[in-house]
Design a protein around this motif. Structure first.
Motif, mmCIF file in Angstrom:
data_model
loop_
_atom_site.group_PDB
_atom_site.id
_atom_site.type_symbol
_atom_site.label_atom_id
_atom_site.label_comp_id
_atom_site.label_asym_id
_atom_site.label_seq_id
_atom_site.Cartn_x
_atom_site.Cartn_y
_atom_site.Cartn_z
ATOM 1 N N HIS A 123 0.853 -0.962 -0.007
ATOM 2 C CA HIS A 123 -0.207 -0.075 0.087
ATOM 3 C C HIS A 123 0.950 1.155 -0.116
ATOM 4 C CE1 HIS A 123 -4.031 1.961 0.870
ATOM 5 N NE2 HIS A 123 -3.289 2.636 1.650
ATOM 6 N N VAL A 124 0.525 2.202 -0.699
ATOM 7 C CA VAL A 124 1.458 3.572 -0.619
ATOM 8 C C VAL A 124 0.582 4.792 -0.368
ATOM 9 C CG1 VAL A 124 2.733 4.955 -2.341
ATOM 10 C CG2 VAL A 124 2.583 2.550 -2.761
ATOM 11 N N HIS A 125 1.267 5.487 0.518
ATOM 12 C CA HIS A 125 0.554 6.818 0.834
ATOM 13 C C HIS A 125 1.232 8.071 0.113
ATOM 14 C CE1 HIS A 125 -1.062 5.557 5.291
ATOM 15 N NE2 HIS A 125 -1.923 5.216 4.315
ATOM 16 N N LEU A 126 0.588 8.786 -0.323
ATOM 17 C CA LEU A 126 1.179 9.879 -1.170
ATOM 18 C C LEU A 126 0.641 11.246 -0.571
ATOM 19 C CD1 LEU A 126 0.944 8.704 -4.980
ATOM 20 C CD2 LEU A 126 2.952 8.512 -3.413
ATOM 21 N N LYS A 127 1.478 12.172 -0.539
ATOM 22 C CA LYS A 127 0.993 13.613 -0.150
ATOM 23 C C LYS A 127 2.238 14.242 -0.743
ATOM 24 C CE LYS A 127 2.246 12.809 4.623
ATOM 25 N NZ LYS A 127 2.001 11.518 4.959
ATOM 26 N N ASP A 128 2.071 15.836 -0.676
ATOM 27 C CA ASP A 128 3.091 16.653 -1.051
ATOM 28 C C ASP A 128 3.356 17.717 0.041
ATOM 29 O OD1 ASP A 128 5.107 17.529 -2.601
ATOM 30 O OD2 ASP A 128 3.894 17.853 -4.529
ATOM 31 N N ALA A 129 4.450 18.514 0.169
ATOM 32 C CA ALA A 129 4.744 19.314 0.985
ATOM 33 C C ALA A 129 6.221 19.963 0.641
ATOM 34 C CB ALA A 129 4.856 18.742 2.409
ATOM 35 N N ARG A 130 6.134 21.379 1.591
ATOM 36 C CA ARG A 130 7.522 21.889 1.156
ATOM 37 C C ARG A 130 7.955 22.221 3.010
ATOM 38 N NH1 ARG A 130 4.637 25.357 -2.734
ATOM 39 N NH2 ARG A 130 3.421 26.524 -1.093
ATOM 40 N N GLN A 131 9.102 21.988 3.110
ATOM 41 C CA GLN A 131 9.754 22.114 4.263
ATOM 42 C C GLN A 131 10.196 23.750 4.407
ATOM 43 O OE1 GLN A 131 12.612 18.628 4.010
ATOM 44 N NE2 GLN A 131 12.140 18.883 5.893
ATOM 45 N N VAL A 132 9.393 24.254 5.412
ATOM 46 C CA VAL A 132 9.706 25.816 5.830
ATOM 47 C C VAL A 132 9.965 25.877 7.300
ATOM 48 C CG1 VAL A 132 8.649 27.959 5.845
ATOM 49 C CG2 VAL A 132 7.938 26.318 3.972
ATOM 50 N N ARG A 133 11.102 26.397 7.420
ATOM 51 C CA ARG A 133 11.829 26.584 9.005
ATOM 52 C C ARG A 133 11.574 25.440 9.525
ATOM 53 N NH1 ARG A 133 9.379 31.186 7.485
ATOM 54 N NH2 ARG A 133 7.442 30.543 8.412
ATOM 55 N N ASP A 134 12.049 24.069 9.009
ATOM 56 C CA ASP A 134 12.196 22.899 9.665
ATOM 57 C C ASP A 134 10.645 22.244 9.918
ATOM 58 O OD1 ASP A 134 14.946 22.708 9.696
ATOM 59 O OD2 ASP A 134 14.864 23.819 11.561
ATOM 60 N N LYS A 135 9.778 22.755 9.272
ATOM 61 C CA LYS A 135 8.491 22.169 9.395
ATOM 62 C C LYS A 135 7.757 21.938 7.960
ATOM 63 C CE LYS A 135 6.967 24.840 13.550
ATOM 64 N NZ LYS A 135 6.231 25.664 14.157
ATOM 65 N N HIS A 136 6.758 20.932 8.198
ATOM 66 C CA HIS A 136 6.271 20.603 7.029
ATOM 67 C C HIS A 136 5.199 21.376 6.618
ATOM 68 C CE1 HIS A 136 8.952 17.156 6.997
ATOM 69 N NE2 HIS A 136 8.216 16.523 8.099
ATOM 70 N N GLU A 137 5.073 21.913 5.229
ATOM 71 C CA GLU A 137 4.024 22.843 5.012
ATOM 72 C C GLU A 137 3.233 21.829 4.017
ATOM 73 O OE1 GLU A 137 3.981 26.701 2.303
ATOM 74 O OE2 GLU A 137 4.253 27.254 4.278
ATOM 75 N N TYR A 138 2.213 21.435 4.157
ATOM 76 C CA TYR A 138 1.405 20.561 3.318
ATOM 77 C C TYR A 138 0.740 21.443 2.155
ATOM 78 C CZ TYR A 138 2.455 16.990 6.504
ATOM 79 O OH TYR A 138 3.111 15.852 7.226
ATOM 80 N N VAL A 139 0.997 20.830 0.895
ATOM 81 C CA VAL A 139 0.612 21.558 -0.200
ATOM 82 C C VAL A 139 -0.089 20.539 -1.071
ATOM 83 C CG1 VAL A 139 2.055 23.590 -0.197
ATOM 84 C CG2 VAL A 139 2.744 21.487 -1.497
ATOM 85 N N LEU A 140 -1.045 21.241 -2.176
ATOM 86 C CA LEU A 140 -1.697 20.200 -2.961
ATOM 87 C C LEU A 140 -0.695 19.450 -3.877
ATOM 88 C CD1 LEU A 140 -4.398 22.515 -4.306
ATOM 89 C CD2 LEU A 140 -4.713 20.910 -2.651
ATOM 90 N N LEU A 141 -1.011 18.260 -4.242
ATOM 91 C CA LEU A 141 -0.120 17.452 -5.196
ATOM 92 C C LEU A 141 0.557 18.078 -6.332
ATOM 93 C CD1 LEU A 141 0.322 14.338 -4.369
ATOM 94 C CD2 LEU A 141 -0.723 13.993 -6.582
ATOM 95 N N GLY A 142 1.796 18.077 -6.324
ATOM 96 C CA GLY A 142 2.323 18.615 -7.397
ATOM 97 C C GLY A 142 2.901 19.874 -7.035
ATOM 98 N N GLU A 143 2.615 20.425 -5.965
ATOM 99 C CA GLU A 143 2.990 21.935 -5.793
ATOM 100 C C GLU A 143 4.116 21.802 -4.643
ATOM 101 O OE1 GLU A 143 -0.223 24.163 -4.709
ATOM 102 O OE2 GLU A 143 -1.418 23.802 -6.571
ATOM 103 N N GLY A 144 4.666 20.589 -4.293
ATOM 104 C CA GLY A 144 5.920 20.774 -3.200
ATOM 105 C C GLY A 144 6.844 20.189 -3.530
#
Length: 304
Positions: free
Chosen positions: A232-253
């Motif tokens: 099974h696979v979990h997919l999501k996208d994010a950016r790392q901002v100041r050592d924190k995960h900033e979750y964004v829509l798929l393809g934007e991270g």
């Protein structure tokens, strides 16, 4: 080199053509990825709304992490009596969907006998519910590497827990899947656990971003090492901002989704690509009405 007579050629060529067409038909079969989403992304939705969203957006599966804030799934009203459970199951099946995973909160790293028993008992309750729902998977966590506990002993405890749960699930059609989560996200540690927990009812959930954001290991290598166990696979996208995960829509991270999905596709991965939008833990991120339909469209671009 043998020369065929005209009669022999006419007799043989249809068979050869049939073999060639058969090979072409097989190779031309398009890979059809199966999509699911976790209800972690829609913590306020009713079960009926969850099902409707899945149907409207072309999903094939639903991963249940909670329903309207209730994470202890055996206590959810939708499953609280045989009649309610049967009705919920019928709602899913009548819409050509499948419940593909139940997300338990059980943690397998505990050494304390009382804590360990509670975690394993909770996982067993989820396995029993999954069997009643014809759900193939139950997720559990590794989850920690306590500083006051020898690491090898912790990894052994996790593996032993998987084997215990695998034995409980024997004959049920349910697999226990360890998610790459918490402090146990390196390929080396996961491979050590999975090799020690070889069991037909035990597998792995590859959370691509969870692993990569910590280890920066190349997804192609991760897949090559762990593909035997990935169910099974979990997919999501994010950016790392100041050592924190900033979750964004798929393809934007920044998640290396292209490399991960390419490896899975090349291997014709037969499990579900499940969207894990962490709305339950991060209420500030996009609403499920936006994120879940977006995933169903955006992820298809990675399979082209």
């Amino acid at each position: 080199m043998k020369k065929f007579t005209r009669r022999e050629f006419l007799h043989t060529s249809p068979a050869l053509l049939g073999l060639a067409w058969g090979d072409f038909s097989f190779s031309a079969k398009k890979y059809q990825p199966k999509l699911a989403f976790s209800t972690l992304g829609c913590p306020k939705w009713s079960f009926e709304t969850i099902v409707k969203c899945a149907v409207d957006n072309g999903y094939q599966g639903i991963e249940i992490r909670g329903i309207q804030g209730q994470l202890d799934l055996p206590l959810c009203p939708e499953f609280s009596t045989p009649a309610r459970l049967a009705a919920s199951k019928q709602l899913v099946e009548s819409n050509q969907l499948r419940i593909v995973d139940l997300g338990a909160s059980a943690q397998l790293h505990h050494a304390d006998p009382t804590k360990r028993k509670k975690q394993l008992d909770d996982a067993r309750r989820f396995i029993d519910l999954a069997q009643q729902l014809d759900c193939p998977n139950v997720r559990v966590f590794p989850d920690d590497l306590p500083k006051d506990q020898d690491e090898k002993m912790t990894l052994d405890l996790i593996a032993q827990g998987l084997l215990e749960l695998g034995n409980h699930a024997k004959g049920s059609g349910v697999k226990i899947l360890l998610e790459s989560h918490g402090k146990v996200v390196s390929t080396e540690r996961l491979l050590s656990i999975m090799r020690a927990a070889e069991h037909p009812q035990v597998g792995l959930i590859w959370d691509v971003y969870n692993m990569w954001s910590v280890t920066k290991e190349a997804p192609k290598m991760v897949h090559q090492q762990l593909k035997k166990y990935i169910c099974h696979v979990h997919l999501k996208d994010a950016r790392q901002v100041r050592d924190k995960h900033e979750y964004v829509l798929l393809g934007e991270g920044e998640a290396p989704l292209t490399e991960a999905i390419r490896a899975l596709t090349k291997d014709k991965f037969a499990g579900y690509y499940s969207f894990e939008w962490e709305k339950m833990w991060h209420p500030e991120i996009a609403e499920p009405e936006v994120a879940i339909p977006h995933y169903a469209k955006a992820v298809k671009g990675y399979f082209k």
